[in-house]
Design a protein around this motif. Sequence first.
Motif, mmCIF file in Angstrom:
data_model
loop_
_atom_site.group_PDB
_atom_site.id
_atom_site.type_symbol
_atom_site.label_atom_id
_atom_site.label_comp_id
_atom_site.label_asym_id
_atom_site.label_seq_id
_atom_site.Cartn_x
_atom_site.Cartn_y
_atom_site.Cartn_z
ATOM 1 N N ASN A 42 13.746 -17.640 -8.457
ATOM 2 C CA ASN A 42 14.959 -16.353 -7.829
ATOM 3 C C ASN A 42 15.688 -15.900 -9.018
ATOM 4 O OD1 ASN A 42 15.881 -14.643 -5.835
ATOM 5 N ND2 ASN A 42 17.471 -16.389 -5.337
ATOM 6 N N HIS A 43 15.052 -15.718 -10.181
ATOM 7 C CA HIS A 43 15.778 -15.251 -11.301
ATOM 8 C C HIS A 43 16.802 -16.336 -11.935
ATOM 9 C CE1 HIS A 43 14.030 -11.544 -11.215
ATOM 10 N NE2 HIS A 43 14.303 -11.116 -9.938
ATOM 11 N N CYS A 44 16.832 -17.540 -11.496
ATOM 12 C CA CYS A 44 17.741 -18.539 -12.144
ATOM 13 C C CYS A 44 16.732 -19.333 -12.994
ATOM 14 C CB CYS A 44 18.340 -19.490 -10.975
ATOM 15 S SG CYS A 44 19.097 -18.478 -9.717
ATOM 16 N N LYS A 45 17.206 -19.654 -14.291
ATOM 17 C CA LYS A 45 16.366 -20.266 -15.071
ATOM 18 C C LYS A 45 17.007 -21.512 -15.495
ATOM 19 C CE LYS A 45 15.392 -19.856 -20.239
ATOM 20 N NZ LYS A 45 15.247 -19.083 -21.543
ATOM 21 N N GLY A 46 16.128 -22.489 -15.720
ATOM 22 C CA GLY A 46 16.230 -23.907 -16.164
ATOM 23 C C GLY A 46 15.348 -24.275 -17.195
ATOM 24 N N SER A 47 15.914 -25.054 -18.270
ATOM 25 C CA SER A 47 15.220 -25.496 -19.337
ATOM 26 C C SER A 47 15.449 -26.820 -19.681
ATOM 27 C CB SER A 47 15.646 -24.516 -20.546
ATOM 28 O OG SER A 47 15.438 -23.170 -20.509
ATOM 29 N N ALA A 48 14.396 -27.641 -19.939
ATOM 30 C CA ALA A 48 14.329 -29.033 -20.446
ATOM 31 C C ALA A 48 13.273 -29.141 -21.636
ATOM 32 C CB ALA A 48 14.310 -29.838 -19.311
ATOM 33 N N SER A 49 13.423 -30.179 -22.500
ATOM 34 C CA SER A 49 12.495 -30.606 -23.590
ATOM 35 C C SER A 49 12.051 -32.041 -23.466
ATOM 36 C CB SER A 49 12.907 -29.918 -24.698
ATOM 37 O OG SER A 49 14.148 -30.654 -25.088
ATOM 38 N N THR A 50 11.038 -32.256 -24.233
ATOM 39 C CA THR A 50 10.867 -33.614 -24.284
ATOM 40 C C THR A 50 9.862 -33.646 -25.682
ATOM 41 O OG1 THR A 50 9.553 -35.595 -23.527
ATOM 42 C CG2 THR A 50 8.638 -33.393 -23.011
ATOM 43 N N ALA A 51 9.973 -34.841 -26.453
ATOM 44 C CA ALA A 51 9.100 -35.373 -27.369
ATOM 45 C C ALA A 51 8.165 -36.073 -27.034
ATOM 46 C CB ALA A 51 9.982 -35.855 -28.667
ATOM 47 N N ASP A 52 8.151 -36.568 -26.104
ATOM 48 C CA ASP A 52 7.210 -37.454 -25.268
ATOM 49 C C ASP A 52 6.096 -36.620 -24.368
ATOM 50 O OD1 ASP A 52 5.810 -39.400 -23.853
ATOM 51 O OD2 ASP A 52 7.373 -40.779 -23.222
ATOM 52 N N LEU A 53 4.744 -36.825 -24.782
ATOM 53 C CA LEU A 53 3.960 -35.961 -24.045
ATOM 54 C C LEU A 53 2.886 -36.641 -23.245
ATOM 55 C CD1 LEU A 53 2.664 -33.502 -27.030
ATOM 56 C CD2 LEU A 53 4.447 -33.157 -25.414
ATOM 57 N N SER A 54 3.504 -37.949 -22.755
ATOM 58 C CA SER A 54 2.739 -38.786 -21.769
ATOM 59 C C SER A 54 2.882 -37.946 -20.374
ATOM 60 C CB SER A 54 3.516 -39.895 -21.330
ATOM 61 O OG SER A 54 4.642 -39.945 -21.332
ATOM 62 N N SER A 55 2.051 -37.984 -19.663
ATOM 63 C CA SER A 55 2.119 -37.262 -18.239
ATOM 64 C C SER A 55 3.289 -37.572 -17.739
ATOM 65 C CB SER A 55 0.967 -37.836 -17.313
ATOM 66 O OG SER A 55 -0.404 -37.582 -17.667
ATOM 67 N N GLU A 56 3.842 -38.858 -17.379
ATOM 68 C CA GLU A 56 5.239 -39.302 -16.951
ATOM 69 C C GLU A 56 6.239 -38.471 -17.376
ATOM 70 O OE1 GLU A 56 3.042 -41.291 -18.227
ATOM 71 O OE2 GLU A 56 2.159 -42.440 -16.561
ATOM 72 N N ALA A 57 6.245 -38.369 -18.715
ATOM 73 C CA ALA A 57 7.300 -37.870 -19.288
ATOM 74 C C ALA A 57 7.260 -36.150 -19.057
ATOM 75 C CB ALA A 57 7.247 -37.987 -20.790
ATOM 76 N N ILE A 58 6.191 -35.524 -19.286
ATOM 77 C CA ILE A 58 5.975 -34.197 -18.952
ATOM 78 C C ILE A 58 6.524 -33.985 -17.502
ATOM 79 C CG2 ILE A 58 4.019 -32.235 -18.474
ATOM 80 C CD1 ILE A 58 2.656 -33.515 -20.946
ATOM 81 N N HIS A 59 6.065 -34.609 -16.379
ATOM 82 C CA HIS A 59 6.498 -34.225 -14.866
ATOM 83 C C HIS A 59 7.965 -34.615 -15.050
ATOM 84 C CE1 HIS A 59 6.769 -34.863 -10.728
ATOM 85 N NE2 HIS A 59 5.750 -34.602 -10.657
ATOM 86 N N ALA A 60 8.582 -35.389 -15.498
ATOM 87 C CA ALA A 60 9.948 -35.717 -15.345
ATOM 88 C C ALA A 60 10.778 -34.410 -16.121
ATOM 89 C CB ALA A 60 10.509 -36.998 -16.255
ATOM 90 N N THR A 61 10.277 -33.938 -17.272
ATOM 91 C CA THR A 61 10.914 -32.975 -17.955
ATOM 92 C C THR A 61 10.977 -31.549 -17.175
ATOM 93 O OG1 THR A 61 10.181 -34.039 -20.020
ATOM 94 C CG2 THR A 61 11.029 -31.543 -20.009
ATOM 95 N N ALA A 69 17.618 -25.434 -12.937
ATOM 96 C CA ALA A 69 17.752 -23.885 -12.198
ATOM 97 C C ALA A 69 18.575 -23.845 -10.984
ATOM 98 C CB ALA A 69 16.211 -23.515 -12.142
ATOM 99 N N LYS A 70 18.621 -24.868 -10.401
ATOM 100 C CA LYS A 70 19.347 -24.997 -9.014
ATOM 101 C C LYS A 70 20.819 -24.712 -9.159
ATOM 102 C CE LYS A 70 15.896 -27.782 -6.992
ATOM 103 N NZ LYS A 70 15.594 -29.245 -6.355
ATOM 104 N N TYR A 71 21.278 -24.773 -10.514
ATOM 105 C CA TYR A 71 22.671 -24.804 -10.554
ATOM 106 C C TYR A 71 23.053 -23.618 -11.669
ATOM 107 C CZ TYR A 71 22.792 -29.533 -8.596
ATOM 108 O OH TYR A 71 22.477 -30.473 -7.732
ATOM 109 N N THR A 72 22.050 -22.891 -12.105
ATOM 110 C CA THR A 72 22.243 -21.684 -12.877
ATOM 111 C C THR A 72 22.622 -20.582 -12.255
ATOM 112 O OG1 THR A 72 19.847 -21.199 -13.321
ATOM 113 C CG2 THR A 72 21.075 -22.877 -14.796
ATOM 114 N N SER A 73 23.335 -19.653 -12.675
ATOM 115 C CA SER A 73 23.274 -18.572 -12.262
ATOM 116 C C SER A 73 22.220 -17.406 -12.010
ATOM 117 C CB SER A 73 24.860 -17.653 -12.983
ATOM 118 O OG SER A 73 25.828 -18.402 -12.937
ATOM 119 N N GLN A 74 22.271 -16.632 -11.256
ATOM 120 C CA GLN A 74 21.304 -15.543 -10.973
ATOM 121 C C GLN A 74 21.424 -14.684 -12.171
ATOM 122 O OE1 GLN A 74 20.494 -12.983 -7.309
ATOM 123 N NE2 GLN A 74 18.774 -14.136 -6.955
#
Length: 441
Positions: free
Chosen positions: A64-83, A91-96
């Motif tokens: 809904n035009h709200c952006k959220g960003s995150a990053s990880t250096a760990d490329l395991s499936s668990e880390a990607i999912h968490a990121t 994104a739920k807390y950023t302005s539209q």
Amino acid sequence: MIEQKKQLENAVHDALTIAKQLGVDQAEVALTKSSGISVNTRLGEVENIEFNRDGVMGISVYSNHCKGSASTADLSSEAIHATVKAAVDIAKYTSQDNFAGLLDAELLETNPLDLDLYHPSQHTTDQLLDIAKQCEDIALSSDKRIVNSDGAGVNSHSSIKVYGNTHGFLDSYASSRHSLSCMLIGQQDDDMQRDYSYTSARDMDDLFSPKWVADEAVKRTIQRLGAKKIQTQQAPVIFAPEVATGLFGHLVGAISGTSLYKKSSFLLDSLDTQIFPNWLNIAEKPHIVKGIASSPYDLEGSKTIDRHIIEDGVLQTYLLTGYAARKLGMKSTGHTGGIHNWFIKDSGMDLTGLFKEMGNGLFVTELMGQGVNMVTGDYSRGAAGFWIENGVIAYPVHEITIAGNLKEMFMNISAIGNDVDPRSSLKTGSILIKQMKIAGE
């Protein structure tokens, strides 16, 4: 390499799949893996050896035009999912922002070119050290006025970039970058000066030789000895190619989308207007094989194409990311991440011809300080170089300041030399400006 690229592409694909499962409207993922080595010698001794291996996956989601960003250096499936989940939660807390989102699908590159950008070094650490030592040895033994060294260094780095988004774009390419540099200290009587030289290329085989770098560093250092101050005055100024690129760098900043939509550029509302003399042309060519700034697509996956930036002195295009383009009511120009191989047309004269054209004036080879106001275009920087009399170098000068306004400086360019610096992604020769303020004694 092929196997590694596939693994990284799979990681990006997995992140995009998770984002879709979590119900976002759009998502994009950028992943970079890089590795390399830097070695430095000084006075024949090893000063440092540094290995690096970095990697990060950046994930952006849009709901809904709200952006959220995150990053990880760990490329395991668990880390990607968490990121990905972290990005969704943010994104739920950023302005539209109605301008946020992916690049329009029709602007994406669907058939990326292979531009031959990947040439990893096969040299061992000892071989790289030998190159640095050889360069420094040649420099130190070439002239008794070279009394010390700040060292020689070799850098060799490679990377893989992967980008994917929920429009169906997913691609990767590898690239490499190598360089050799040498910095020297010269002395004549009580005067000491420092200068350097370097070479840089995608392929180690395309670097200038250690002797070329050493000889160039020696020449530049020796030429600076005996530098004088000059009187405050107004005079013509020639910018050597290595500093002339900075002038066009200010143009890049002034016509970039972020500066324009923030109204922080001295070139606001300048599209389709004359900002240079009518003989000046600048072309951009993103697909030069082995080019320092070549790219099959930009960091958003946008097509990169040949463009006329300046034609007959007239500004033909802004440099826009997808976001900036939407803010300005325009289309992306494929410049997320910067420009791609600029070529500035010369006037057909060599440097000697420019000196004769100028007669008396200042030849600038070094600039210092950050005195550039990108809102007004006011320009004031410390400088060093040479005083030209009757079309020839008279003596080196230092401890001066040159000043002007970039709008006026651009329009007052009277000639551009054919002495292009091949090491830069912005190909220009020396630039002659009719007149600038020079502050000295």
